[in-house]
Design an enzyme around this catalytic site. Structure first.
Site, PDB file in Angstrom:
ATOM      1  N   ASP A  70       0.870  -1.168   0.000  1.00  0.00           N
ATOM      2  CA  ASP A  70       0.000   0.000   0.000  1.00  0.00           C
ATOM      3  C   ASP A  70       0.911   1.223   0.000  1.00  0.00           C
ATOM      4  OD1 ASP A  70      -2.067   1.775  -0.023  1.00  0.00           O
ATOM      5  OD2 ASP A  70      -3.182   0.869   1.627  1.00  0.00           O
TER       6      ASP A  70
HETATM    7  C1  BGC Z   1      -4.960   3.387   0.024  1.00  0.00           C
HETATM    8  C2  BGC Z   1      -5.028   2.449  -1.156  1.00  0.00           C
HETATM    9  C3  BGC Z   1      -4.806   3.224  -2.422  1.00  0.00           C
HETATM   10  C4  BGC Z   1      -3.466   3.917  -2.347  1.00  0.00           C
HETATM   11  C5  BGC Z   1      -3.105   4.717  -3.567  1.00  0.00           C
HETATM   12  C6  BGC Z   1      -3.712   4.243   0.010  1.00  0.00           C
HETATM   13  O1  BGC Z   1      -3.785   5.268   0.950  1.00  0.00           O
HETATM   14  O2  BGC Z   1      -5.043   2.668   1.223  1.00  0.00           O
HETATM   15  O3  BGC Z   1      -6.249   1.788  -1.171  1.00  0.00           O
HETATM   16  O4  BGC Z   1      -4.909   2.391  -3.525  1.00  0.00           O
HETATM   17  O5  BGC Z   1      -3.475   4.810  -1.241  1.00  0.00           O
HETATM   18  O6  BGC Z   1      -3.900   5.846  -3.654  1.00  0.00           O
END
Ligand code: BGC
Length: 745
Positions: free
Chosen positions: A263
């Site tokens: 993530d």
């Molecule tokens: C989120 C993800 C997301 C990623 C990119 C993170 O903060 O938890 O679900 O895909 O950011 O934006």
């Protein structure tokens, strides 16, 4: 043409005739693994390191020297995110990146229709492809453990079987475009509070029976090409590089060959990330390009620190090669697949898909006195009340926020469809969130209203009294703590005084319909005072049209709840058993960590309700229609079978009303005697059937051994025991219409 160029061309032509001109890794006709090995063998150590971490907020660099392309990711999971600045979250203000916002994933799950999941995946995949994205960051399939989770709207409900079935077709639909899904957030990312420091304490049985099956289905049945690790920890280690989750289970037991992506900002040190099965690092904080290094991304945990570790002999290149192979596979399956289709943005098909999926997902919770669909014989004047009737919802909520090309609000949708036939008035009723901005994308709505709470309420009551029918549109709105990433809700109650307002409206006019727009369950202390309740979700660009379809009766509701609609947190195991948000402690580096024991174990959602004989406001699987369905007697093909045999259960279902409709018939299995404690029943099949008035169709379900099994933690295996079972067929988890027993010898 100059003579020298001419000679060069002739020489090149000669070369192509005699040598294999296309290297194996660029040759589409060669098997994937051969291409991967060929590319790997040509890469320098530096190039290998480069492709396993980001070069910008959402991209990784590929290998320019070899013509191995960049890899672009995008959120996900309900539409394609606007372009952002190279190093920032802020939108880049392109003028050609407005998208189709599809209904939230809870809405998709509420269709209980894998065909809709396929259509959803195909459509969003086409948008991602058109925008040249290799990886779509979705679907989200974390289990709905608590109604307070701020990201429930991005997920597919409380049941692993339902979430798994829907995820599989979403994955297939997206990937048919040569765009990879990135299934998130693996695993146990069930709350936003302390999201970087939560450490769920979960036993193996609970992990395997509740929190892993949907992921396993997405990986193996769906064939997902990438996975995203969660921010949370598990057994003291971060999920994005958790050796149990990534190495032992995902890549080991399941034998999955895809790439694990962190993530964004979920990596905290090199060694664990290297060893824990992470393949690509994204979103780590750097100092941007301001601290003097030529490329701040070289400071990523999987960049120079990893490279240096290899040079010092701390890490082997074999480990790195495994990561590189996975990234190469991902690249060859997506951007370097020359045969992938071209994609499409905002096509008529996508608009129709948005409306159809939403229409199948809306859930009619209650409809006393057939208040709905709106009856022209009884209604002339409609009062529309509530902020959610006029608020645009595609902006907000965190990383799933979108720049939608347009958004039809509920009030607009109703006016478009009913404005000629009915007199429609509007009152705001309450003021909730008036911001309408996320990372530089603005709705450009001015929702400011400076009247006092009392004035707003008095105006709403007056408008309601003056109408034949009141449609209240309220709920949540993706503002912080109201269905938003990074913020759990603090209570199940509706915000902004909506409960008082609904009470007042119910007193003012007995013909009240509450349309709750949210991605999670809310408390409904007024449930017995309101004759009709509709659960609507965030429905994307076509919100207003979709809701007008349902309220007018153009579309007969057929959605069913993908989660239990609790009366209060007292009915939720996670809260009742004191396990949320856990206790503050420290991880092995001395950093803050929150131990969160999942004391309810496998008793999540209806499993907890059944065990404790509770009565929620609306049970899992519930949803009404404008017609009625009669279930006949369920029968099984054989009363006794051997271990490993398949049983077939059939049930006739008849549309006994006057409208065509679709009913989701649900199959639950009950293990009547078991050596371990088992849920009263568990969902093991469902089928949505379309029925004309008077029509009967027989629905059949195949019950295989896995459907009868539980996870035996001591044996570390799924086990089915001989004995008596019961197949329960029903219209919801609490509305079982017929049962039939069978025995496994
Ligand atoms: C989120 C993800 C997301 C990623 C990119 C993170 O903060 O938890 O679900 O895909 O950011 O934006």
């Amino acid at each position: 043409m100059r003579i020298s160029n001419l000679l060069l061309s002739v020489a090149l032509l000669g070369a192509t005739a005699t040598q294999a001109a296309v290297p194996v890794y660029l040759d589409d006709s060669k098997p994937l693994e051969e291409r991967v090995e060929d590319a790997l063998s040509r890469m320098t150590l530096r190039e290998k390191i480069n492709i396993i971490h980001a070069q910008s907020k959402f991209s990784a660099p590929g290998v320019p020297r070899l013509g191995i392309s960049e890899l672009w990711c995008t959120d996900g999971p309900m539409g394609v995110r606007p372009e952002v600045l190279w190093d920032e979250w802020e939108q880049a203000s392109w003028t050609n990146d407005s998208c189709m916002a599809f209904p939230s994933l809870t809405a998709l799950a509420a269709t209980w229709n894998p065909e809709m999941a396929k259509l959803y995946g195909k459509s969003i995949g086409e948008e991602a492809r058109y925008r040249n994205k290799a990886v779509l960051l979705g679907p989200g399939i974390n289990i709905y453990r608590t109604p307070l989770n701020g990201r429930n709207f991005e997920y597919m409900g409380e049941d692993p079987f339902l979430a798994g079935k829907m995820a599989v077709d979403y994955v297939k639909g997206v990937q048919a475009n040569g765009v990879a899904v990135c299934v998130k957030h693996f695993a146990l990312n069930n709350n936003e509070i302390n999201r970087h420091t939560s450490n769920p304490i979960v036993d193996d049985r609970t992990l395997y029976e509740i929190y892993l099956p949907a992921f396993k289905a997405a990986a193996l049945e769906g064939g997902a090409w990438s996975f995203m690790g969660g921010y949370n920890l598990f057994r003291g280690e971060h999920a994005s590089y958790n050796p149990i989750l990534m190495n032992d289970i995902l890549k080991g037991e399941w034998g999955w060959d895809g790439a694990v992506i962190s993530d964004w900002g979920a990596v905290h040190e090199t060694e664990s990330a290297v060893k824990g099965g992470l393949d690509m690092e994204f979103g780590s904080w750097t100092n941007g390009l301001t601290n003097g290094v030529s490329n701040a991304y070289d400071n990523y945990w999987l960049a120079n620190p990893y490279l240096n570790g290899i040079k010092e002999g701390k890490y082997s290149e074999d480990e790195l090669n495994d990561k590189v192979r996975r990234v190469l596979r991902l690249t060859f399956r997506t951007t370097m697949n020359r045969n992938r289709p071209y994609g499409a943005m905002l096509s008529d098909e996508h608009i129709a898909a948005c409306r159809n999926i939403g229409g199948e997902g809306v859930v009619l919770l209650k409809n006393q006195g057939d208040l709905l669909p709106i009856n022209p014989a009884k209604v002339k004047k409609i009062a529309v009340i509530g902020e959610n009737a006029i608020k645009m919802m595609t902006v907000g909520g965190g990383s799933s926020s979108l720049k939608a090309a347009y958004e039809i609000t509920p009030l607009q949708g109703l006016k478009n469809r009913l404005g000629k036939e009915y007199e429609i008035s509007y009152a705001r009723g309450y003021v909730g969130d008036t911001t309408g901005e996320y990372n530089g994308v603005r709705t450009n709505q001015d929702l400011r209203d400076f009247r006092s709470k009392e004035e707003l309420l008095a105006d709403a009551v007056k408008t309601a009294k003056d109408a034949d029918l009141v449609l209240f549109f309220g709920g949540l709105n993706k503002a912080p703590h109201n269905d938003a990433e990074d913020f759990d809700r603090t209570t199940m109650d509706l915000p902004y005084g909506q409960n008082e307002l609904i009470d007042a409206l119910a007193k003012a006019n007995k013909n009240l319909v509450v349309v709750n727009i949210s991605g999670t369950g809310v408390a409904m202390p007024w449930v017995n005072k309101v004759p009709a309740i509709v659960q609507a979700w965030y429905l994307g660009n076509e919100t207003g049209n979709t809701l007008a379809d349902i309220l007018s009766g153009d579309v007969n509701p057929s959605g069913k709840l993908p989660y239990t609609y609790y009366t209060s947190l007292d009915q939720v195991g996670a809260h009742k058993l004191g396990a949320y948000p856990g206790t503050k402690t420290k991880d092995r580096f001395g950093n803050e960590m929150w131990d969160m024991p999942y004391n309810e174990g496998i008793y999540v959602g209806y499993r907890y309700i059944d065990k404790n004989k509770l009565k929620p406001n609306f049970p899992f699987g519930h949803g009404l229609s404008y017609t009625t369905y009669k279930y006949g007697k369920a029968t099984v093909d054989k009363a006794v079978g051997a271990k490993g045999d398949k049983f077939t259960v059939s049930v006739p279902v008849t549309n006994t009303g006057k409208r065509a409709g679709s009913e989701t018939v649900q199959l639950y299995i009950s293990d009547l005697k078991s050596s371990v404690d088992r849920p009263v029943k568990e969902l093991k099949g469902f089928s949505k059937v379309a029925l004309q008035p008077g029509e009967t169709k027989t629905v059949t379900f195949e019950i295989d051994e896995p459907a009868l099994s539980f996870f035996d933690a001591d044996k570390h295996a799924w086990v089915s025991e001989p004995g008596d079972f019961e197949a329960l067929v029903g219209a919801s988890s609490a509305d079982i219409r017929s049962k039939v027993k069978f025995t496994v010898k």
